[in-house]
Motif scaffolding. Structure first.
Motif, short mmCIF file in Angstrom:
data_model
loop_
_atom_site.label_atom_id
_atom_site.label_comp_id
_atom_site.label_asym_id
_atom_site.label_seq_id
_atom_site.Cartn_x
_atom_site.Cartn_y
_atom_site.Cartn_z
N LEU A 305 0.73 -1.25 0.24
CA LEU A 305 -0.05 -0.11 0.13
C LEU A 305 0.94 1.19 -0.05
O LEU A 305 0.64 2.38 -0.70
CB LEU A 305 -0.99 0.20 1.18
N HIS A 306 1.88 1.26 0.67
CA HIS A 306 2.91 2.51 0.61
C HIS A 306 3.47 2.72 -0.74
O HIS A 306 3.72 3.76 -1.14
CB HIS A 306 3.85 2.39 1.98
N SER A 307 3.85 1.64 -1.24
CA SER A 307 4.49 1.87 -2.69
C SER A 307 3.53 2.16 -3.66
O SER A 307 3.75 3.09 -4.48
CB SER A 307 4.64 0.25 -3.14
N TYR A 308 2.08 1.77 -3.62
CA TYR A 308 0.98 2.21 -4.47
C TYR A 308 0.74 3.88 -4.14
O TYR A 308 0.57 4.54 -5.01
CB TYR A 308 -0.15 1.45 -4.03
N MET A 309 0.61 4.16 -2.81
CA MET A 309 0.70 5.53 -2.70
C MET A 309 1.75 6.57 -3.10
O MET A 309 1.64 7.54 -3.70
CB MET A 309 0.51 5.97 -1.09
N ASP A 310 3.12 6.03 -2.77
CA ASP A 310 4.31 6.57 -3.53
C ASP A 310 4.11 6.74 -4.85
O ASP A 310 4.65 7.89 -5.45
CB ASP A 310 5.56 6.00 -2.80
N LEU A 311 3.81 5.82 -5.52
CA LEU A 311 3.92 5.70 -6.97
C LEU A 311 2.91 6.86 -7.55
O LEU A 311 3.16 7.41 -8.41
CB LEU A 311 3.79 4.30 -7.56
N LEU A 312 1.58 6.61 -7.00
CA LEU A 312 0.42 7.65 -7.44
C LEU A 312 0.89 8.85 -7.27
O LEU A 312 0.91 9.62 -8.45
CB LEU A 312 -0.62 7.19 -6.45
N VAL A 313 1.68 9.14 -6.17
CA VAL A 313 1.99 10.82 -5.81
C VAL A 313 3.20 11.17 -6.99
O VAL A 313 3.05 12.06 -7.49
CB VAL A 313 2.75 10.95 -4.40
N GLN A 314 4.10 10.24 -7.01
CA GLN A 314 5.12 10.74 -7.94
C GLN A 314 4.60 10.69 -9.51
O GLN A 314 4.98 11.53 -10.03
CB GLN A 314 6.14 9.24 -7.92
#
Length: 545
Positions: A305-314
């Motif tokens: 989930l953290h990777s998903y949020m980080d990728l979405l923001v980036q």
């Protein structure tokens, strides 16, 4: 039944004749008919592609990844989405799950200090005919400045209109002999009656798009937007939409989704529960995708989930788009505000430009949190160049098992959600939180998966079986009757019906893709709705008095 050439429309629900006549004018019906006729074939294709993709995943046991055929879009660093209108530059706090048929809460939202209102015809709404007509009419009244004591639309929080997702159909309207897609029904009426005024007041038209699974679906929405703008004489690109990334497959196509909607994009949104449930939807029969107890082991700090949020923001900030986070579902006692602040601070530090709350008392505290921990109207300057996310990062399941508490909680939420739908409500309150179709999806998905894989409870080693789930469900009845404030024999029978339907759905051999599809097409739900609405108007049958 009203007819207009190829259109058939059920008559107005009792008591909503004025609202019905306002919305379903001849011109509006002609517009809806043409919109639906134009895009029905493309909708059919998108839904068939969903089925094909699922079959391919099942037959090949392959895993999703970043698409080779669209690598040129990801590799081209020059393109950006079009800038959003001024009123969308600051999206710090939206009110989420605001079902517009709830007139009192809708007006309260209009008077609030939130930046936006998620006018929700999807997750937080039960799409009965009565609710849809009342909700769309309430939006009409707000946009036309006809709600007494409410601010004019240019001074109210912006309306982020969220039509139903593509899995939903509108049973009460037929075009060319077919029931119409729910999102086209909602979108068409909202646009026809409100778009010009929203645009004149620099307040829209703005949308949330639910459950988009691929860039192909984003392309279809782009076609719909361009067609509608031309048909209604609106400037090209004036419609702006935030896409909710609620499916694991869509997380691999975020740049492509932004590219397809670049003239109309208001960014992307990430949320925890629909997204987590999509893992069970797509891979739940695979033992290596066993999702542990969400009440203990699943949160935004976990890698997938953290990777998903980080990728979405980036991804968003790289392309000049806003990135928004999920909804705070807590109903405060105030002593829990600090815990919520810690969770939301993680999202702010990750670079999100805003998120949603349900409890309106949280608006100002969360706005203060943004002011203190971020700079300016948004965080587009936070490019997150430090982020490197691989397919493995997005697909790794968190460690952990299953607790008796988590199993009981999931069973309770699933049953209470079905009971709410049978009562014509899209969300409910349980143990200090608001619950809606997103939490119902993850709850029933986990129970189905735990039965399928015969997991053992951490507490005592007992295997999760259908008999165990059935026994726990029946043991919960007294607690659930208290939760729904049971007042009559009819209330108890409705809860027992919900229990039976929940047990049916978690025991099915093949996983039902969406609980809302199951409910919306199920005879029990439809017949219950007819009876419920009759009783709301005329009282219960005399035999039950």
């Amino acid at each position: 039944m009203l007819e207009l050439e190829s259109v058939q429309l059920q008559k107005a629900p009792s008591g909503l004749e004025r609202e019905f006549q306002t919305l379903f004018t001849t011109d509006a019906l002609e517009f809806l008919s043409e919109l639906i006729s134009t895009f029905q074939a493309e909708v059919d294709r998108v839904l068939n592609l969903r089925i094909l993709r699922k079959v391919q995943l099942d037959l090949t046991a392959e895993l999703p990844g970043f698409l080779q055929e669209t690598a040129n879009i990801r590799d081209d660093s020059t393109w950006r989405v079009n800038p959003v209108p001024q009123r969308l530059n600051c999206r710090h706090v939206d009110i989420g799950d605001l079902s517009p048929c709830d007139t009192q809460r809708f007006i309260k939202g209009l008077k609030s200090a939130a930046q936006g209102l998620q006018i929700d015809f999807d997750d937080g709404n039960c799409p009965t005919y009565r609710n849809q007509i009342q909700g769309i009419y309430n939006v009409y009244m707000a946009v036309h400045n006809q709600i007494q004591d409410a601010p004019v639309i240019s001074q109210a929080p912006v309306l982020m209109l969220r039509p139903r997702a593509w899995n939903m159909v509108e049973h009460n309207m037929m075009v060319n002999g077919r029931e119409v897609p729910g999102p086209l029904f909602d979108f068409g009426l909202l646009m026809f009656h409100n778009a010009q005024l929203l645009l004149q007041n620099q307040s829209g038209p703005f949308f949330y798009l639910s459950k988009v699974e691929s860039y192909i679906e984003a392309r279809m929405w782009s076609h719909i937007f361009f067609w509608t703008e031309k048909k209604l004489g609106l400037p090209e690109g004036c419609i702006k939409a935030t896409v909710l990334i609620e499916c694991v497959l869509a997380s691999f196509e975020m740049e492509e989704i932004l590219f397809e909607l670049k003239e109309h994009s208001a960014g992307l949104n990430c949320g925890i529960w629909d997204y987590s449930a999509s893992f069970v939807n797509k891979f739940g029969h695979r033992a290596d995708f066993l999702l542990p107890d969400r009440s203990k082991y699943v949160d935004m700090e976990k890698q997938f989930l953290h990777s998903y949020m980080d990728l979405l923001v980036q991804t968003c900030h790289r392309r000049g788009a806003l990135a928004t986070g999920g909804m705070a579902a807590l109903l405060l006692p105030r002593d829990k505000e600090s815990d919520l602040c810690k969770l939301k601070l993680l999202e702010i530090q990750a670079g999100v430009d805003g998120f949603m709350v349900y409890d309106m008392d949280l608006i100002e505290p969360m706005q203060e949190l943004f002011k203190f921990h971020s700079q300016g109207l948004n965080q587009l300057h936070k490019l997150r160049n430090d982020v490197i996310v691989t397919p493995e990062d997005l697909l790794i399941m968190p460690a952990g098992g299953v607790t008796l508490y988590g199993l009981r909680y999931n069973i309770a939420v699933g049953i209470l959600f079905i009971e709410a739908w049978l009562s014509g409500r899209g969300h409910f309150f349980y143990l200090g939180k608001v619950e809606d179709s997103a939490t119902a999806e993850i709850s029933r998905s986990q129970v189905w998966q735990w039965i399928r894989h015969q997991v053992r409870l951490e507490d005592n080693g007992i295997v999760v079986t259908r008999d165990l789930v059935r026994g726990l469900a029946h043991n919960l009845i007294e607690d659930l009757l208290e939760a729904i404030h049971c007042k009559s024999h009819r209330d108890k029978q409705r809860l027992l019906t919900a229990l039976s339907m929940f047990l049916e759905i978690v025991q099915k051999n093949n996983f039902p893709e969406f609980i809302t599809t199951y409910l919306n097409l199920d005879h029990t739900f439809l017949s219950s709705q007819s009876q419920y609405e009759e009783e709301q108007l005329n009282g219960p049958p005399k035999s039950r008095l």
